[in-house]
Scaffold this motif. Structure first.
Motif, short mmCIF file in Angstrom:
data_model
loop_
_atom_site.label_atom_id
_atom_site.label_comp_id
_atom_site.label_asym_id
_atom_site.label_seq_id
_atom_site.Cartn_x
_atom_site.Cartn_y
_atom_site.Cartn_z
N PHE A 1 96.99 76.95 110.03
CA PHE A 1 96.18 76.69 111.21
C PHE A 1 95.28 75.49 110.98
O PHE A 1 95.06 75.04 109.84
CB PHE A 1 95.37 77.92 111.60
CG PHE A 1 94.33 78.32 110.57
CD1 PHE A 1 93.02 77.87 110.68
CD2 PHE A 1 94.65 79.16 109.51
CE1 PHE A 1 92.06 78.24 109.75
CE2 PHE A 1 93.70 79.54 108.59
CZ PHE A 1 92.40 79.08 108.70
N SER A 2 94.73 74.97 112.09
CA SER A 2 93.82 73.82 112.05
C SER A 2 92.69 74.06 113.04
O SER A 2 92.92 74.60 114.13
CB SER A 2 94.58 72.54 112.39
OG SER A 2 93.71 71.43 112.50
N TYR A 3 91.49 73.65 112.68
CA TYR A 3 90.33 73.80 113.55
C TYR A 3 89.82 72.41 113.93
O TYR A 3 89.70 71.52 113.08
CB TYR A 3 89.23 74.58 112.84
CG TYR A 3 87.87 74.51 113.51
CD1 TYR A 3 87.64 75.11 114.73
CD2 TYR A 3 86.81 73.84 112.89
CE1 TYR A 3 86.39 75.05 115.34
CE2 TYR A 3 85.56 73.78 113.48
CZ TYR A 3 85.35 74.39 114.70
OH TYR A 3 84.12 74.32 115.31
N ARG B 1 87.03 69.63 119.99
CA ARG B 1 87.79 70.28 121.05
C ARG B 1 87.47 71.77 121.15
O ARG B 1 87.92 72.44 122.08
CB ARG B 1 89.30 70.11 120.78
CG ARG B 1 89.75 68.67 120.84
CD ARG B 1 91.23 68.54 120.49
NE ARG B 1 92.10 69.21 121.46
CZ ARG B 1 92.54 68.64 122.58
NH1 ARG B 1 92.19 67.39 122.86
NH2 ARG B 1 93.34 69.28 123.41
N LYS B 2 86.74 72.31 120.16
CA LYS B 2 86.46 73.75 120.07
C LYS B 2 87.78 74.52 120.15
O LYS B 2 87.93 75.47 120.93
CB LYS B 2 85.49 74.19 121.16
CG LYS B 2 84.13 73.54 121.06
CD LYS B 2 83.18 74.02 122.15
CE LYS B 2 81.82 73.35 122.02
NZ LYS B 2 80.88 73.78 123.09
N SER C 1 79.95 76.10 110.98
CA SER C 1 79.34 77.29 111.57
C SER C 1 80.21 78.54 111.49
O SER C 1 79.70 79.64 111.72
CB SER C 1 79.00 77.03 113.04
OG SER C 1 80.17 76.70 113.77
N LEU C 2 81.47 78.39 111.19
CA LEU C 2 82.40 79.51 111.21
C LEU C 2 83.22 79.60 109.93
O LEU C 2 83.41 78.59 109.24
CB LEU C 2 83.36 79.38 112.41
CG LEU C 2 82.75 79.45 113.80
CD1 LEU C 2 83.79 79.05 114.85
CD2 LEU C 2 82.22 80.85 114.09
N ILE C 3 83.70 80.80 109.65
CA ILE C 3 84.65 81.04 108.59
C ILE C 3 85.92 81.59 109.23
O ILE C 3 85.87 82.59 109.95
CB ILE C 3 84.11 82.05 107.55
CG1 ILE C 3 82.84 81.50 106.89
CG2 ILE C 3 85.17 82.36 106.49
CD1 ILE C 3 82.15 82.52 105.98
N PHE C 4 87.04 80.93 109.00
CA PHE C 4 88.33 81.38 109.49
C PHE C 4 89.12 81.96 108.32
O PHE C 4 89.20 81.34 107.26
CB PHE C 4 89.12 80.21 110.10
CG PHE C 4 88.48 79.58 111.30
CD1 PHE C 4 88.79 80.03 112.58
CD2 PHE C 4 87.58 78.54 111.16
CE1 PHE C 4 88.22 79.44 113.69
CE2 PHE C 4 87.00 77.94 112.26
CZ PHE C 4 87.32 78.41 113.54
N ALA D 1 77.18 84.17 107.46
CA ALA D 1 76.65 85.31 106.70
C ALA D 1 77.74 86.32 106.39
O ALA D 1 77.48 87.32 105.71
CB ALA D 1 75.52 85.97 107.48
N GLY D 2 78.95 86.10 106.89
CA GLY D 2 80.04 87.02 106.66
C GLY D 2 80.18 88.08 107.72
O GLY D 2 81.00 89.00 107.58
#
Length: 347
Positions: free
Chosen positions: A118-120, A124-125, A77-80, A95-96
């Motif tokens: 980093f790590s996602y 744990r959100k 759901s996310l872009i980091f 969608a950017g």
């Protein structure tokens, strides 16, 4: 393109027995020999291994202006985005659209000097970063946990229970423990891999842990080039690449930063079906390897070129989910953020 017969892939014990003396690779592990001076293509085109391409332009605002990107992680759901200056992590949707920036640079509680990686963790959100200490935040930058390590950490993986897998794969300083499992306070549960003292040279890839299909994968330091997966509290070696021409056994001890005639691995990427390796020599320049895990085919080329559209590649990244690779390309306007290029690879 080369095709490796399946029997060579499955009979790892026979391959190990036939490998060169003093081989740095684990015994009983399938070994693929890649000669970077022979049967090298001048150009390898996207159409050889890419099925389709998608693009995500990252929203450009005064608050979200990235500059050069160091690494990207695309989740469900996310872009980091970690920019090259490594003091912030930017969050975008699929969608950017820019969502927020997490910036906690400093030397106080919950702050870091610079972000190594980093790590996602979806369950744990949480977003965890490796710096002069290990820090876990929620997705709005609120502190959840932190601890200091007495050694440099270059990459990390945050487990569902709050434990960490820490990587020192690019380090040649002490300790020689380079894959370490800790609890959420930094206490070492086990040292899983030590550096071979004969090969003390820094690696140059950014992402060291690559996660797909609920597996953690990585490649061992120069010159071993062995792929590992982490599972059930242990490491399992899966496959080794034997690189030719061979580096003299004492080379990495005596001249670890001179690559005039020898190849040094600079990039490792892997996904469900493909492995992408890049090697560099000052006198011979670049060799790019695309290895298809299902068919055991591989290509060795000096250049990889996009023959499917007009986009111009700026940079490729190491983190890759499912059967995709993620790159960035030049935006229509030089002042805009880079555009992400998602390569959906052939099965």
């Amino acid at each position: 393109m080369k095709i490796i017969p399946s029997i060579l892939i499955t009979l790892g014990t026979c391959l190990s027995a036939c490998s060169v003396p003093d081989s740095p690779h684990p015994q009983g592990v399938p070994e693929i020999t890649l000669d970077l001076d022979r049967a090298v293509q001048e150009k390898l085109f996207y159409s050889s291994f890419v099925d389709s391409i998608a693009y995500i332009p990252l929203e450009t605002t005064e608050e979200s202006l990235l500059g050069e990107i160091r690494d990207i992680l695309i989740t469900d759901s996310l872009i980091f985005v970690l920019p090259e200056e490594r003091t912030s992590i930017y969050l975008f949707d699929h969608a950017g659209n820019f969502l927020r920036k997490i910036k906690k640079a400093g030397m106080g509680p919950g702050e870091y000097s610079v972000i190594n990686q980093f790590s996602y963790n979806k369950k744990r959100k949480s977003l965890a970063i490796a710096s002069h200490k290990i820090i876990e935040y929620d997705l709005f930058g609120n502190l959840k946990n932190e601890f200091t390590t007495p050694y440099h950490v270059s990459d990390l993986h945050l487990f569902d229970n709050g434990d960490f897998l820490l990587s020192r794969l690019d380090r040649i300083d002490k300790p020689d423990d380079i894959i370490i499992h800790t609890d959420n306070n930094g206490n070492i549960k086990r040292s899983l891999l030590k550096r071979n003292p004969h090969y003390r040279v820094n690696d140059t890839h950014y992402w060291e842990f690559i996660t797909f299909d609920d597996q953690i994968r990585f490649i061992s330091p120069q010159v071993e080039n062995t792929l590992y997966t982490f599972g059930r509290d242990s490491l399992v070696p899966l496959l080794s690449f034997h690189i030719l021409p061979e580096v003299p056994k004492d080379f990495w001890d005596k001249e670890p930063f001179l690559f005039e005639d020898h190849y040094c691995r600079t990039v490792y990427r892997e996904n469900k079906n493909w492995i992408h390796l890049v090697f560099y020599s000052q006198s011979k320049f670049v060799r790019r390897i695309l290895y298809q895990k299902k068919t055991h085919k591989y290509w060795i080329a000096k250049h990889v070129l996009n023959d499917m559209d007009d986009s111009i590649l700026e940079k490729f990244f190491s983190s890759a989910e499912n059967n995709t690779f993620v790159n960035s390309v030049k935006p229509p306007c030089d002042e805009d953020n880079p555009v992400l290029q998602i390569l959906y690879l052939k099965e």
